[in-house]
Design a protein around this motif. Structure first.
Motif, PDB file in Angstrom:
ATOM      1  N   UNK A   1      -6.989 -71.212 -22.310  1.00  0.00           N
ATOM      2  CA  UNK A   1      -5.671 -71.692 -22.717  1.00  0.00           C
ATOM      3  C   UNK A   1      -5.547 -71.523 -24.221  1.00  0.00           C
ATOM      4  N   UNK A   2      -4.519 -70.754 -24.648  1.00  0.00           N
ATOM      5  CA  UNK A   2      -4.370 -70.432 -26.066  1.00  0.00           C
ATOM      6  C   UNK A   2      -2.897 -70.456 -26.455  1.00  0.00           C
ATOM      7  N   UNK A   3      -2.592 -71.009 -27.634  1.00  0.00           N
ATOM      8  CA  UNK A   3      -1.221 -71.078 -28.111  1.00  0.00           C
ATOM      9  C   UNK A   3      -0.780 -69.728 -28.647  1.00  0.00           C
ATOM     10  N   UNK A   4       0.480 -69.336 -28.301  1.00  0.00           N
ATOM     11  CA  UNK A   4       1.061 -68.076 -28.755  1.00  0.00           C
ATOM     12  C   UNK A   4       2.397 -68.364 -29.431  1.00  0.00           C
ATOM     13  N   UNK A   5       2.455 -68.159 -30.734  1.00  0.00           N
ATOM     14  CA  UNK A   5       3.639 -68.515 -31.505  1.00  0.00           C
ATOM     15  C   UNK A   5       4.895 -67.746 -31.089  1.00  0.00           C
ATOM     16  N   UNK A   6       4.847 -66.401 -30.883  1.00  0.00           N
ATOM     17  CA  UNK A   6       6.081 -65.707 -30.506  1.00  0.00           C
ATOM     18  C   UNK A   6       6.703 -66.240 -29.218  1.00  0.00           C
ATOM     19  N   UNK A   7       5.862 -66.648 -28.267  1.00  0.00           N
ATOM     20  CA  UNK A   7       6.365 -67.178 -27.002  1.00  0.00           C
ATOM     21  C   UNK A   7       6.648 -68.672 -27.072  1.00  0.00           C
ATOM     22  N   UNK A   8       6.139 -69.337 -28.125  1.00  0.00           N
ATOM     23  CA  UNK A   8       6.257 -70.793 -28.259  1.00  0.00           C
ATOM     24  C   UNK A   8       5.652 -71.503 -27.053  1.00  0.00           C
ATOM     25  N   UNK A   9       4.541 -70.956 -26.569  1.00  0.00           N
ATOM     26  CA  UNK A   9       3.897 -71.510 -25.378  1.00  0.00           C
ATOM     27  C   UNK A   9       2.388 -71.456 -25.519  1.00  0.00           C
ATOM     28  N   UNK A  10       1.702 -72.361 -24.825  1.00  0.00           N
ATOM     29  CA  UNK A  10       0.267 -72.252 -24.607  1.00  0.00           C
ATOM     30  C   UNK A  10       0.069 -71.585 -23.257  1.00  0.00           C
ATOM     31  N   UNK A  11      -0.613 -70.447 -23.260  1.00  0.00           N
ATOM     32  CA  UNK A  11      -0.740 -69.630 -22.062  1.00  0.00           C
ATOM     33  C   UNK A  11      -2.171 -69.627 -21.547  1.00  0.00           C
TER      34      UNK A  11
END
Length: 225
Positions: free
Chosen positions: A71-81
């Motif tokens: 589980x990792x945060x992704x700023x462009x998506x504004x989500x933790x994926x």
């Protein structure tokens, strides 16, 4: 219409009249190419795209047929994926499998004794040159604690989760997983498992689609002057 079992994507370079770097970033650049579709006499087209070094991803499968998700945060998506281990091919001259092994150790604290190629794809071929190879890693072992990579920034927040392979497939089909490497890799691994993983390409299989393996050089803008 093309029919039959022999169809495949093909290397098909067109004449590049000029190529200009519009933006230089820390990891990738934005490039503008002027090229023709129909030989030298065709009308010139201009396309801007991300010039990307490419990446590798890893479906790590244990002896209980569980896949490791991060589980990792992704700023462009504004989500933790929830993703599979992955990383850029940003070390010049590094072997593709060696890069995958490095990323597996750095992000998952794991090593693998067996490697196979699951799938190759372009992440977004209409806007980026990013090519991704996904490996299947098996016969896993833990990296000794005193040799583990110290994760920083977004990687410092990584959470690990072992999920049954079929449960991961169900999560994809129900719309709960969105990372492209996870989606492609997990679905490919599930299909390969149905045939006992026979027919997978070896870890050192050629990857001619990766930009570093191409022979052609674009005609730069200043070369026409």
């Amino acid at each position: 219409m093309v029919a039959g079992q022999g169809f495949a994507d093909e290397h098909d370079p067109r004449r590049v009249i000029s190529s200009e770097t519009l933006y230089e970033g820390r990891i990738w650049n934005v490039v503008s190419d002027t090229f023709t579709l129909s030989g030298d006499d065709g009308d010139a087209l201009v396309r801007d795209y991300i010039a990307h070094p490419g990446a590798v991803a890893i479906v790590a499968l244990d002896d209980q047929d569980r896949v490791l998700l991060l589980k990792q945060y992704r700023q462009p998506a504004r989500m933790s994926l929830w993703e599979v281990p992955a990383g850029l091919l940003d070390v010049e001259g590094e072997d593709f499998v060696a890069a995958a092994a490095r990323e597996l150790a750095e992000e998952a604290d794991l090593t693998a004794a067996r490697w196979d190629v699951l799938v190759d794809f372009f992440n977004s071929p209409g806007s980026s040159s990013e090519a991704i190879r996904i490996y299947l890693a098996r016969d896993l072992a833990d990296v000794p604690e005193d040799e583990r990579h110290i994760r920083t920034e977004e990687e410092a927040e990584i959470e690990h989760l072992w999920v049954d392979l079929e449960e991961a497939v169900a999560a994809i089909l129900s719309g709960r997983l969105h990372n492209p490497s996870a989606v492609a890799g997990i679905l490919a691994a599930a299909q390969a498992a149905r045939t006992g993983f026979t027919g997978l390409r070896p870890a050192d299989a050629p990857w001619p689609e990766h930009p570093s393996q191409r022979n052609e050089l674009p005609v730069r803008a200043d070369a026409d002057r």
